[in-house]
Design a protein around this motif. Structure first.
Motif, PDB file in Angstrom:
ATOM      1  N   MET A  33       0.851  -1.169   0.000  1.00 27.54           N
ATOM      2  CA  MET A  33       0.000   0.000   0.000  1.00 27.54           C
ATOM      3  C   MET A  33       0.900   1.237   0.000  1.00 27.54           C
ATOM      4  N   GLY A  34       0.582   2.164  -0.880  1.00 29.50           N
ATOM      5  CA  GLY A  34       1.327   3.404  -0.960  1.00 29.50           C
ATOM      6  C   GLY A  34       0.786   4.438   0.005  1.00 29.50           C
ATOM      7  N   PRO A  35       1.411   5.604   0.072  1.00 33.59           N
ATOM      8  CA  PRO A  35       0.971   6.648   0.992  1.00 33.59           C
ATOM      9  C   PRO A  35      -0.453   7.144   0.707  1.00 33.59           C
ATOM     10  N   ALA A  36      -0.929   6.993  -0.535  1.00 33.76           N
ATOM     11  CA  ALA A  36      -2.277   7.455  -0.871  1.00 33.76           C
ATOM     12  C   ALA A  36      -3.347   6.451  -0.466  1.00 33.76           C
ATOM     13  N   GLY A  37      -2.963   5.262  -0.047  1.00 38.48           N
ATOM     14  CA  GLY A  37      -3.950   4.257   0.343  1.00 38.48           C
ATOM     15  C   GLY A  37      -4.208   3.259  -0.767  1.00 38.48           C
ATOM     16  N   THR A  38      -5.345   2.586  -0.673  1.00 38.34           N
ATOM     17  CA  THR A  38      -5.646   1.499  -1.604  1.00 38.34           C
ATOM     18  C   THR A  38      -6.853   1.763  -2.491  1.00 38.34           C
ATOM     19  N   GLN A  39      -7.541   2.872  -2.279  1.00 36.10           N
ATOM     20  CA  GLN A  39      -8.712   3.182  -3.091  1.00 36.10           C
ATOM     21  C   GLN A  39      -8.966   4.679  -3.076  1.00 36.10           C
ATOM     22  N   LEU A  40      -9.831   5.129  -3.999  1.00 38.12           N
ATOM     23  CA  LEU A  40     -10.201   6.545  -4.006  1.00 38.12           C
ATOM     24  C   LEU A  40     -11.055   6.875  -2.794  1.00 38.12           C
ATOM     25  N   LEU A  41     -10.928   8.086  -2.323  1.00 40.84           N
ATOM     26  CA  LEU A  41     -11.758   8.575  -1.236  1.00 40.84           C
ATOM     27  C   LEU A  41     -13.207   8.622  -1.718  1.00 40.84           C
ATOM     28  N   ALA A  42     -14.122   7.989  -0.993  1.00 36.31           N
ATOM     29  CA  ALA A  42     -15.528   7.897  -1.395  1.00 36.31           C
ATOM     30  C   ALA A  42     -16.430   8.734  -0.493  1.00 36.31           C
ATOM     31  N   ARG A  43     -15.907   9.844  -0.037  1.00 37.91           N
ATOM     32  CA  ARG A  43     -16.683  10.808   0.752  1.00 37.91           C
ATOM     33  C   ARG A  43     -15.981  12.155   0.603  1.00 37.91           C
ATOM     34  N   SER A  44     -16.716  13.206   0.806  1.00 39.43           N
ATOM     35  CA  SER A  44     -16.124  14.532   0.687  1.00 39.43           C
ATOM     36  C   SER A  44     -15.004  14.692   1.721  1.00 39.43           C
ATOM     37  N   PRO A  45     -13.873  15.266   1.341  1.00 42.31           N
ATOM     38  CA  PRO A  45     -12.820  15.494   2.326  1.00 42.31           C
ATOM     39  C   PRO A  45     -13.181  16.577   3.337  1.00 42.31           C
ATOM     40  N   GLY A  46     -14.235  17.362   3.037  1.00 37.18           N
ATOM     41  CA  GLY A  46     -14.701  18.370   3.977  1.00 37.18           C
ATOM     42  C   GLY A  46     -13.957  19.684   3.959  1.00 37.18           C
ATOM     43  N   ARG A  47     -12.915  19.776   3.153  1.00 39.13           N
ATOM     44  CA  ARG A  47     -12.165  21.019   3.040  1.00 39.13           C
ATOM     45  C   ARG A  47     -11.234  20.938   1.833  1.00 39.13           C
ATOM     46  N   PHE A  51      -9.274  -5.605  -4.611  1.00 31.10           N
ATOM     47  CA  PHE A  51      -8.812  -4.257  -4.941  1.00 31.10           C
ATOM     48  C   PHE A  51      -9.677  -3.686  -6.063  1.00 31.10           C
ATOM     49  N   TYR A  52      -9.478  -2.416  -6.370  1.00 32.65           N
ATOM     50  CA  TYR A  52     -10.263  -1.718  -7.387  1.00 32.65           C
ATOM     51  C   TYR A  52      -9.366  -1.255  -8.523  1.00 32.65           C
ATOM     52  N   VAL A  53      -9.955  -1.218  -9.711  1.00 33.31           N
ATOM     53  CA  VAL A  53      -9.282  -0.663 -10.879  1.00 33.31           C
ATOM     54  C   VAL A  53     -10.103   0.539 -11.322  1.00 33.31           C
ATOM     55  N   TYR A  54      -9.418   1.647 -11.577  1.00 35.12           N
ATOM     56  CA  TYR A  54     -10.075   2.901 -11.945  1.00 35.12           C
ATOM     57  C   TYR A  54      -9.605   3.350 -13.316  1.00 35.12           C
ATOM     58  N   LYS A  55     -10.524   3.874 -14.105  1.00 35.05           N
ATOM     59  CA  LYS A  55     -10.168   4.573 -15.332  1.00 35.05           C
ATOM     60  C   LYS A  55     -10.430   6.047 -15.045  1.00 35.05           C
ATOM     61  N   LEU A  56      -9.346   6.787 -14.837  1.00 35.59           N
ATOM     62  CA  LEU A  56      -9.432   8.172 -14.395  1.00 35.59           C
ATOM     63  C   LEU A  56      -9.000   9.115 -15.503  1.00 35.59           C
TER      64      LEU A  56
END
Length: 88
Positions: A1-15, A67-72
C-alpha cells in the motif's frame, strides 16, 4: 500500500488543501462489488466550501482479489488531484 492508500476517497474530504493539493477530487458514490462489474461514478472537486464544485465521470471495477481498478481522466488543472483512502 502506498501513501495514498488502496482506493479513491468515497466521501467529501470536507475542506480544500488536503491530499497534497489545493483542490481535492473524491468519488461521490459507493465502490462497486465484483458482481457489479464496471460502473460509472461521479468524481467531485472540493473548493471554497462547495463539496462538488466541478465534476467528471470515472469508471470503477472491483476485482475478486479485493482491490479496485479505476479509469481516471487527467485532472483538468495542475492544482487538482485525486484523493486516496486506506479503505475500510
Amino acid at each position: 500500500m502506498g501513501p495514498a492508500g488502496t482506493q479513491l476517497l468515497a466521501r467529501s474530504p470536507g475542506r480544500h488543501s488536503v491530499c497534497g493539493t489545493a483542490v481535492p477530487m473524491w468519488m461521490n458514490g459507493a465502490h462497486p462489488t465484483a458482481a457489479d462489474g464496471e460502473v460509472s461514478r461521479q468524481v467531485c472537486t472540493y473548493w471554497s466550501g462547495n463539496p462538488c464544485w466541478r465534476e467528471t465521470t470515472i469508471q470503477v471495477k472491483a476485482c475478486p482479489a479485493g482491490f479496485y481498478v479505476y479509469k481516471l481522466p487527467r485532472a483538468p488543472h495542475c492544482n487538482l488531484a485525486y484523493c486516496g483512502d486506506r479503505g475500510p
